[in-house]
Design a protein around this motif. Sequence first.
Motif, PDB file in Angstrom:
ATOM      1  N   UNK A 245       0.836  -1.194   0.000  1.00 50.63           N
ATOM      2  CA  UNK A 245       0.000   0.000   0.000  1.00 50.63           C
ATOM      3  C   UNK A 245       0.874   1.248   0.000  1.00 50.63           C
ATOM      4  N   UNK A 246       0.571   2.168  -0.890  1.00 44.79           N
ATOM      5  CA  UNK A 246       1.160   3.503  -0.810  1.00 44.79           C
ATOM      6  C   UNK A 246       0.150   4.413  -0.138  1.00 44.79           C
ATOM      7  N   UNK A 247       0.513   4.959   1.006  1.00 41.05           N
ATOM      8  CA  UNK A 247      -0.403   5.790   1.772  1.00 41.05           C
ATOM      9  C   UNK A 247      -0.212   7.270   1.453  1.00 41.05           C
ATOM     10  N   UNK A 248      -1.209   8.062   1.789  1.00 34.01           N
ATOM     11  CA  UNK A 248      -1.120   9.508   1.575  1.00 34.01           C
ATOM     12  C   UNK A 248      -0.260  10.168   2.649  1.00 34.01           C
ATOM     13  N   UNK A 249      -0.283   9.628   3.838  1.00 36.84           N
ATOM     14  CA  UNK A 249       0.543  10.120   4.933  1.00 36.84           C
ATOM     15  C   UNK A 249       1.419   8.987   5.441  1.00 36.84           C
ATOM     16  N   UNK A 250       2.574   9.327   5.950  1.00 29.77           N
ATOM     17  CA  UNK A 250       3.493   8.320   6.475  1.00 29.77           C
ATOM     18  C   UNK A 250       2.880   7.616   7.684  1.00 29.77           C
ATOM     19  N   UNK A 251       2.967   6.294   7.707  1.00 33.61           N
ATOM     20  CA  UNK A 251       2.530   5.507   8.859  1.00 33.61           C
ATOM     21  C   UNK A 251       3.602   4.458   9.146  1.00 33.61           C
ATOM     22  N   UNK A 252       4.035   4.375  10.379  1.00 30.73           N
ATOM     23  CA  UNK A 252       5.067   3.409  10.751  1.00 30.73           C
ATOM     24  C   UNK A 252       4.469   2.019  10.852  1.00 30.73           C
ATOM     25  N   UNK A 253       5.317   1.024  10.802  1.00 37.72           N
ATOM     26  CA  UNK A 253       4.851  -0.361  10.944  1.00 37.72           C
ATOM     27  C   UNK A 253       4.194  -0.566  12.305  1.00 37.72           C
ATOM     28  N   UNK A 254       4.763   0.023  13.351  1.00 40.05           N
ATOM     29  CA  UNK A 254       4.194  -0.141  14.687  1.00 40.05           C
ATOM     30  C   UNK A 254       2.813   0.502  14.779  1.00 40.05           C
ATOM     31  N   UNK A 255       2.683   1.690  14.218  1.00 40.98           N
ATOM     32  CA  UNK A 255       1.367   2.347  14.223  1.00 40.98           C
ATOM     33  C   UNK A 255       0.369   1.531  13.416  1.00 40.98           C
ATOM     34  N   UNK A 256       0.818   0.978  12.304  1.00 38.38           N
ATOM     35  CA  UNK A 256      -0.068   0.137  11.488  1.00 38.38           C
ATOM     36  C   UNK A 256      -0.544  -1.078  12.271  1.00 38.38           C
ATOM     37  N   UNK A 257       0.353  -1.684  13.024  1.00 43.09           N
ATOM     38  CA  UNK A 257      -0.044  -2.829  13.861  1.00 43.09           C
ATOM     39  C   UNK A 257      -1.137  -2.425  14.842  1.00 43.09           C
ATOM     40  N   UNK A 258      -0.960  -1.291  15.462  1.00 39.21           N
ATOM     41  CA  UNK A 258      -1.936  -0.826  16.452  1.00 39.21           C
ATOM     42  C   UNK A 258      -3.288  -0.545  15.798  1.00 39.21           C
ATOM     43  N   UNK A 259      -3.253   0.103  14.647  1.00 35.95           N
ATOM     44  CA  UNK A 259      -4.480   0.445  13.935  1.00 35.95           C
ATOM     45  C   UNK A 259      -5.205  -0.818  13.468  1.00 35.95           C
ATOM     46  N   UNK A 260      -4.456  -1.741  12.912  1.00 38.08           N
ATOM     47  CA  UNK A 260      -5.059  -2.981  12.430  1.00 38.08           C
ATOM     48  C   UNK A 260      -5.618  -3.811  13.574  1.00 38.08           C
ATOM     49  N   UNK A 261      -4.894  -3.889  14.676  1.00 41.39           N
ATOM     50  CA  UNK A 261      -5.345  -4.683  15.823  1.00 41.39           C
ATOM     51  C   UNK A 261      -6.637  -4.133  16.426  1.00 41.39           C
ATOM     52  N   UNK A 262      -6.845  -2.820  16.309  1.00 37.42           N
ATOM     53  CA  UNK A 262      -8.029  -2.194  16.891  1.00 37.42           C
ATOM     54  C   UNK A 262      -9.235  -2.241  15.968  1.00 37.42           C
ATOM     55  N   UNK A 263      -9.038  -2.682  14.723  1.00 32.77           N
ATOM     56  CA  UNK A 263     -10.123  -2.639  13.740  1.00 32.77           C
ATOM     57  C   UNK A 263     -11.005  -3.874  13.857  1.00 32.77           C
ATOM     58  N   UNK A 264     -12.332  -3.707  13.764  1.00 29.97           N
ATOM     59  CA  UNK A 264     -13.236  -4.866  13.880  1.00 29.97           C
ATOM     60  C   UNK A 264     -12.950  -5.934  12.836  1.00 29.97           C
ATOM     61  N   UNK A 265     -12.927  -7.185  13.270  1.00 29.76           N
ATOM     62  CA  UNK A 265     -12.786  -8.309  12.349  1.00 29.76           C
ATOM     63  C   UNK A 265     -11.367  -8.673  11.994  1.00 29.76           C
ATOM     64  N   UNK A 266     -10.371  -7.951  12.541  1.00 29.70           N
ATOM     65  CA  UNK A 266      -8.970  -8.228  12.215  1.00 29.70           C
ATOM     66  C   UNK A 266      -8.259  -8.823  13.426  1.00 29.70           C
ATOM     67  N   UNK A 292      -0.363 -10.138   9.115  1.00 34.06           N
ATOM     68  CA  UNK A 292       0.985 -10.245   9.666  1.00 34.06           C
ATOM     69  C   UNK A 292       2.020  -9.743   8.671  1.00 34.06           C
ATOM     70  N   UNK A 293       3.304  -9.991   8.981  1.00 28.81           N
ATOM     71  CA  UNK A 293       4.418  -9.512   8.150  1.00 28.81           C
ATOM     72  C   UNK A 293       4.279  -8.017   7.860  1.00 28.81           C
ATOM     73  N   UNK A 294       3.838  -7.257   8.840  1.00 23.54           N
ATOM     74  CA  UNK A 294       3.628  -5.815   8.668  1.00 23.54           C
ATOM     75  C   UNK A 294       4.980  -5.117   8.723  1.00 23.54           C
ATOM     76  N   UNK A 295       5.311  -4.395   7.651  1.00 21.13           N
ATOM     77  CA  UNK A 295       6.608  -3.737   7.594  1.00 21.13           C
ATOM     78  C   UNK A 295       6.559  -2.587   6.612  1.00 21.13           C
ATOM     79  N   UNK A 296       7.413  -1.599   6.853  1.00 27.32           N
ATOM     80  CA  UNK A 296       7.482  -0.453   5.962  1.00 27.32           C
ATOM     81  C   UNK A 296       8.187  -0.855   4.672  1.00 27.32           C
ATOM     82  N   UNK A 297       7.720  -0.297   3.574  1.00 30.31           N
ATOM     83  CA  UNK A 297       8.303  -0.572   2.256  1.00 30.31           C
ATOM     84  C   UNK A 297       9.680   0.084   2.188  1.00 30.31           C
ATOM     85  N   UNK A 298      10.698  -0.729   1.990  1.00 28.20           N
ATOM     86  CA  UNK A 298      12.069  -0.204   1.946  1.00 28.20           C
ATOM     87  C   UNK A 298      12.350   0.606   0.685  1.00 28.20           C
ATOM     88  N   UNK A 299      11.442   0.565  -0.300  1.00 30.13           N
ATOM     89  CA  UNK A 299      11.674   1.254  -1.569  1.00 30.13           C
ATOM     90  C   UNK A 299      10.814   2.499  -1.746  1.00 30.13           C
TER      91      UNK A 299
END
Length: 337
Positions: A245-266, A292-299
């Motif tokens: 995913x290319x996002x409009x704003x920068x999001x860290x892998x850790x923040x993504x984990x938190x956001x995904x974990x809090x979302x219904x059904x995930x 899983x395998x949540x990580x920032x795109x190195x490219x």
Amino acid sequence: MYNVVVVGATGAVGREILKVLEERNFPVGELRLCATARSAGKQVVFRGQTHTVEETTPEVFEGMDIALFAGGAASKEFGPAAVEKGCVVIDNSSHFRLDPQVPLVVPEVNPEDVKWHRGIIANPNCSTIIMVVPLKAIKDVAGVKRVVVSTYQAVSGAGLEAIEELTAQTKAVLEGGEYPPKVFPYQIAFNLIPHIDVFQEMDYTKEEWKMVRETRKILHDERLAVTATTVRVPVYRCHSEAINVETEEKISAQRAREVLAAFPGIVVMDNPAQKEYPMPLYCAHRDEVFVGRIREDNSLERGLNFWVVADQLRKGAATNAVQIAELLLEYRCLRVK
């Protein structure tokens, strides 16, 4: 209590719909089970009671409240007839998905869309459902500009015959024999086939275009850039997807984990140090979308990679359909206004 008819009740998705209705204690009053003439007369047990499968005709919808179509040609033939009889149709086929008059709904993502139905609500493609749940979680906090997805899709997505073909073919190969492919264009046992459904424009398959067009409709964003490669793999249940995913704003892998974990059904299953990540073997027969395998795109500065697995017969089809039915009751919009 509500009168429910399940069309395609003897197929893989139809059987799963009945399981989910029972497990979720959906308030079923009268239940009618329908299928093709070939399957009519079969016996199916629901909540301890035996039901005889009927051939699908316009008359079976008389007096029913909700019609759950498991997919296939029956939707086009009988969906409008069911609406005329007063049913709300929840359809698993692709026939109505891109119709602008028909809501395309994933309850965790766009539940409000059920309110404007005109008698038919479409269940999205299984691969699309599995993808848009985590996409919505990321979109809400960081925006989404572009999505690149590669899928690894189980054979049960092609029906009961495909399951039987994988079993028989695997056995034949192990015993030194042959089992010519019938469901798939090539042998699926010990193989991958980068071809699901028919080829269409730009040499993308229909399955790939579904993921593009349905995702835009569900997320209400026709500008969203989506590109897909869909692959059939020799796994019985659960589709897996590698998503970038290319996002409009920068999001860290850790923040993504938190956001995904809090979302219904995930369910976030992401601990590389302990080799913890989603796999079909451990996600089958579950309703959640595992990430899983949540990580920032190195490219890419604002890029994110993650791996998603879900049971496509359940969340990708049956469970999502029953959840839509539950929304109809919750929002009190069962009747067409």
